[in-house]
Design a protein around this motif. Sequence first.
Motif, PDB file in Angstrom:
ATOM      1  N   UNK A 134       7.870  13.603  -4.065  1.00 27.80           N
ATOM      2  CA  UNK A 134       6.879  12.815  -2.784  1.00 27.80           C
ATOM      3  C   UNK A 134       7.309  11.343  -2.778  1.00 27.80           C
ATOM      4  N   UNK A 135       7.387  10.466  -4.026  1.00 26.40           N
ATOM      5  CA  UNK A 135       8.219   9.331  -3.347  1.00 26.40           C
ATOM      6  C   UNK A 135       9.667   8.831  -2.901  1.00 26.40           C
ATOM      7  N   UNK A 136      10.240  10.255  -3.214  1.00 28.09           N
ATOM      8  CA  UNK A 136      11.698   9.832  -2.182  1.00 28.09           C
ATOM      9  C   UNK A 136      11.884  10.358  -0.259  1.00 28.09           C
ATOM     10  N   UNK A 137      10.960  11.807  -0.806  1.00 28.01           N
ATOM     11  CA  UNK A 137      10.190  11.662   0.737  1.00 28.01           C
ATOM     12  C   UNK A 137       8.857  11.050   1.940  1.00 28.01           C
ATOM     13  N   UNK A 138      10.080  10.660   2.903  1.00 26.08           N
ATOM     14  CA  UNK A 138       9.239   9.392   4.036  1.00 26.08           C
ATOM     15  C   UNK A 138       9.319  10.988   5.009  1.00 26.08           C
ATOM     16  N   UNK A 139       7.609  10.683   5.024  1.00 28.01           N
ATOM     17  CA  UNK A 139       7.370  11.582   6.724  1.00 28.01           C
ATOM     18  C   UNK A 139       8.889  10.780   7.655  1.00 28.01           C
ATOM     19  N   UNK A 140       8.863  12.416   8.818  1.00 27.87           N
ATOM     20  CA  UNK A 140       9.631  11.638   9.892  1.00 27.87           C
ATOM     21  C   UNK A 140       9.087  10.558  10.744  1.00 27.87           C
ATOM     22  N   UNK A 141       7.698  10.186  10.634  1.00 31.60           N
ATOM     23  CA  UNK A 141       6.996  10.260  11.431  1.00 31.60           C
ATOM     24  C   UNK A 141       7.061   9.037  11.221  1.00 31.60           C
ATOM     25  N   UNK A 142       6.920   7.953  10.074  1.00 30.82           N
ATOM     26  CA  UNK A 142       7.295   7.574   9.491  1.00 30.82           C
ATOM     27  C   UNK A 142       8.677   6.209   9.916  1.00 30.82           C
ATOM     28  N   UNK A 143      10.243   7.392   9.994  1.00 34.79           N
ATOM     29  CA  UNK A 143      11.055   7.209  10.085  1.00 34.79           C
ATOM     30  C   UNK A 143      11.022   6.099  11.376  1.00 34.79           C
ATOM     31  N   UNK A 144      11.126   7.401  12.251  1.00 27.25           N
ATOM     32  CA  UNK A 144      11.238   7.220  13.663  1.00 27.25           C
ATOM     33  C   UNK A 144      10.627   5.800  14.198  1.00 27.25           C
ATOM     34  N   UNK A 145       8.987   5.346  13.594  1.00 22.14           N
ATOM     35  CA  UNK A 145       8.026   4.495  13.668  1.00 22.14           C
ATOM     36  C   UNK A 145       9.304   3.229  13.547  1.00 22.14           C
ATOM     37  N   UNK A 146      10.307   3.562  11.961  1.00 23.48           N
ATOM     38  CA  UNK A 146      10.703   2.121  12.052  1.00 23.48           C
ATOM     39  C   UNK A 146      11.714   1.870  12.929  1.00 23.48           C
ATOM     40  N   UNK A 147      12.302   2.700  13.194  1.00 17.23           N
ATOM     41  CA  UNK A 147      13.596   3.374  14.007  1.00 17.23           C
ATOM     42  C   UNK A 147      13.393   2.245  15.518  1.00 17.23           C
ATOM     43  N   UNK A 148      11.929   2.591  15.947  1.00 17.04           N
ATOM     44  CA  UNK A 148      11.581   2.005  17.192  1.00 17.04           C
ATOM     45  C   UNK A 148      11.247   0.836  17.246  1.00 17.04           C
ATOM     46  N   UNK A 149      10.778   0.845  15.706  1.00 21.90           N
ATOM     47  CA  UNK A 149      10.733  -0.774  15.771  1.00 21.90           C
ATOM     48  C   UNK A 149      12.083  -2.121  15.642  1.00 21.90           C
ATOM     49  N   UNK A 150      12.699  -1.896  14.801  1.00 29.21           N
ATOM     50  CA  UNK A 150      14.131  -2.003  14.647  1.00 29.21           C
ATOM     51  C   UNK A 150      14.830  -1.895  15.973  1.00 29.21           C
ATOM     52  N   UNK A 151      14.318  -0.764  16.857  1.00 27.81           N
ATOM     53  CA  UNK A 151      15.316  -0.925  18.439  1.00 27.81           C
ATOM     54  C   UNK A 151      14.019  -1.840  19.150  1.00 27.81           C
ATOM     55  N   UNK A 152      13.321  -1.876  19.897  1.00 31.96           N
ATOM     56  CA  UNK A 152      12.810  -3.178  19.702  1.00 31.96           C
ATOM     57  C   UNK A 152      12.338  -4.755  19.468  1.00 31.96           C
ATOM     58  N   UNK A 153      13.170  -4.608  18.444  1.00 31.05           N
ATOM     59  CA  UNK A 153      13.016  -5.983  18.213  1.00 31.05           C
ATOM     60  C   UNK A 153      14.671  -5.962  18.307  1.00 31.05           C
ATOM     61  N   UNK A 154      15.767  -5.669  17.985  1.00 27.45           N
ATOM     62  CA  UNK A 154      16.719  -6.159  18.403  1.00 27.45           C
ATOM     63  C   UNK A 154      16.907  -6.501  20.428  1.00 27.45           C
ATOM     64  N   UNK A 155      16.415  -5.494  20.967  1.00 27.48           N
ATOM     65  CA  UNK A 155      16.083  -5.215  22.357  1.00 27.48           C
ATOM     66  C   UNK A 155      15.381  -7.363  22.264  1.00 27.48           C
ATOM     67  N   UNK A 156      14.231  -7.386  21.588  1.00 25.50           N
ATOM     68  CA  UNK A 156      13.684  -9.259  21.861  1.00 25.50           C
ATOM     69  C   UNK A 156      14.360 -10.150  22.057  1.00 25.50           C
ATOM     70  N   UNK A 157      15.320  -9.617  20.745  1.00 26.39           N
ATOM     71  CA  UNK A 157      15.877 -11.018  19.942  1.00 26.39           C
ATOM     72  C   UNK A 157      16.998 -10.671  21.381  1.00 26.39           C
ATOM     73  N   UNK A 158      17.959  -9.449  21.520  1.00 22.06           N
ATOM     74  CA  UNK A 158      18.181  -9.613  22.707  1.00 22.06           C
ATOM     75  C   UNK A 158      18.128 -10.453  24.041  1.00 22.06           C
ATOM     76  N   UNK A 159      17.313 -10.221  24.496  1.00 21.85           N
ATOM     77  CA  UNK A 159      16.334 -10.630  25.623  1.00 21.85           C
ATOM     78  C   UNK A 159      15.578 -11.942  25.197  1.00 21.85           C
ATOM     79  N   UNK A 160      15.981 -13.218  24.336  1.00 21.61           N
ATOM     80  CA  UNK A 160      15.053 -13.854  24.314  1.00 21.61           C
ATOM     81  C   UNK A 160      17.070 -14.209  24.465  1.00 21.61           C
ATOM     82  N   UNK A 161      17.964 -13.847  23.450  1.00 21.63           N
ATOM     83  CA  UNK A 161      19.125 -14.776  23.689  1.00 21.63           C
ATOM     84  C   UNK A 161      19.403 -14.895  25.092  1.00 21.63           C
ATOM     85  N   UNK A 162      19.070 -14.372  26.150  1.00 18.54           N
ATOM     86  CA  UNK A 162      19.028 -14.852  27.391  1.00 18.54           C
ATOM     87  C   UNK A 162      18.410 -15.877  28.397  1.00 18.54           C
ATOM     88  N   UNK A 163      17.390 -16.299  27.622  1.00 21.10           N
ATOM     89  CA  UNK A 163      17.109 -18.007  28.393  1.00 21.10           C
ATOM     90  C   UNK A 163      17.152 -18.924  28.445  1.00 21.10           C
TER      91      UNK A 163
END
Length: 214
Positions: A134-163
């Motif tokens: 139970x401690x080691x297993x992370x639900x798939x949806x949690x992993x997906x959410x973390x990946x999405x947030x990470x990708x979105x953060x990278x997109x925003x950071x890249x876009x800010x760099x264009x300003x």
Amino acid sequence: MTQLLERPRADRATLGRGSAMLGRVSDGEGSSGEPSIDVLFARTAGGDRAAFGELYDRTAPRVFGLVRRILVDAAQAEEVTQDVFLEVWQQAARFDASRGAAVAWLLTIAHRRAVDRVRSAQASAERDLRAGIRELATPAEDVEERVELSVEHERVSAALGELSEAQRTALAMAYYEGKSQSEIADALELPLGTVKTRLRDGMIRLRHLLGVTS
């Protein structure tokens, strides 16, 4: 035996012989003139500590041998053997000689307690394993959410760099530091209108870079 018995309380000399007693070789029958095991059981049931001590001396090696064959580990076998004789002292009065020999009753108790110890150890190991999973297993949806947030953060950071630097600074102060337009103007020592323009233009540019159409 490390425990002190109840009903009545047996003295430590009777119960504290431990491994030394377990190591003695005994056939469980006693030599000529000795009381039988069944007699010792009957006397133990009446609270005779001396009879209990002799019963222990003559049967402990057999009990320990049986328990160790089941548990393998000598230390655990000793603990269970002591528990067996504690139960004998407390429950000897329940033994019914008409239903079999005292030794058979004693060995039945030993076998049951040894099996219970094995089952308890297995159950504990399974609980630990389930907890670890139970401690080691992370639900798939949690992993997906973390990946999405990470990708979105990278997109925003890249876009800010264009300003422009001015737009990026104003937006960072507004959205990351939580400052109001007036506070930004004061901090940058700029007219309020200039700050509003930088924020508006920066947001328009940022939305375009991120593909936000609404």
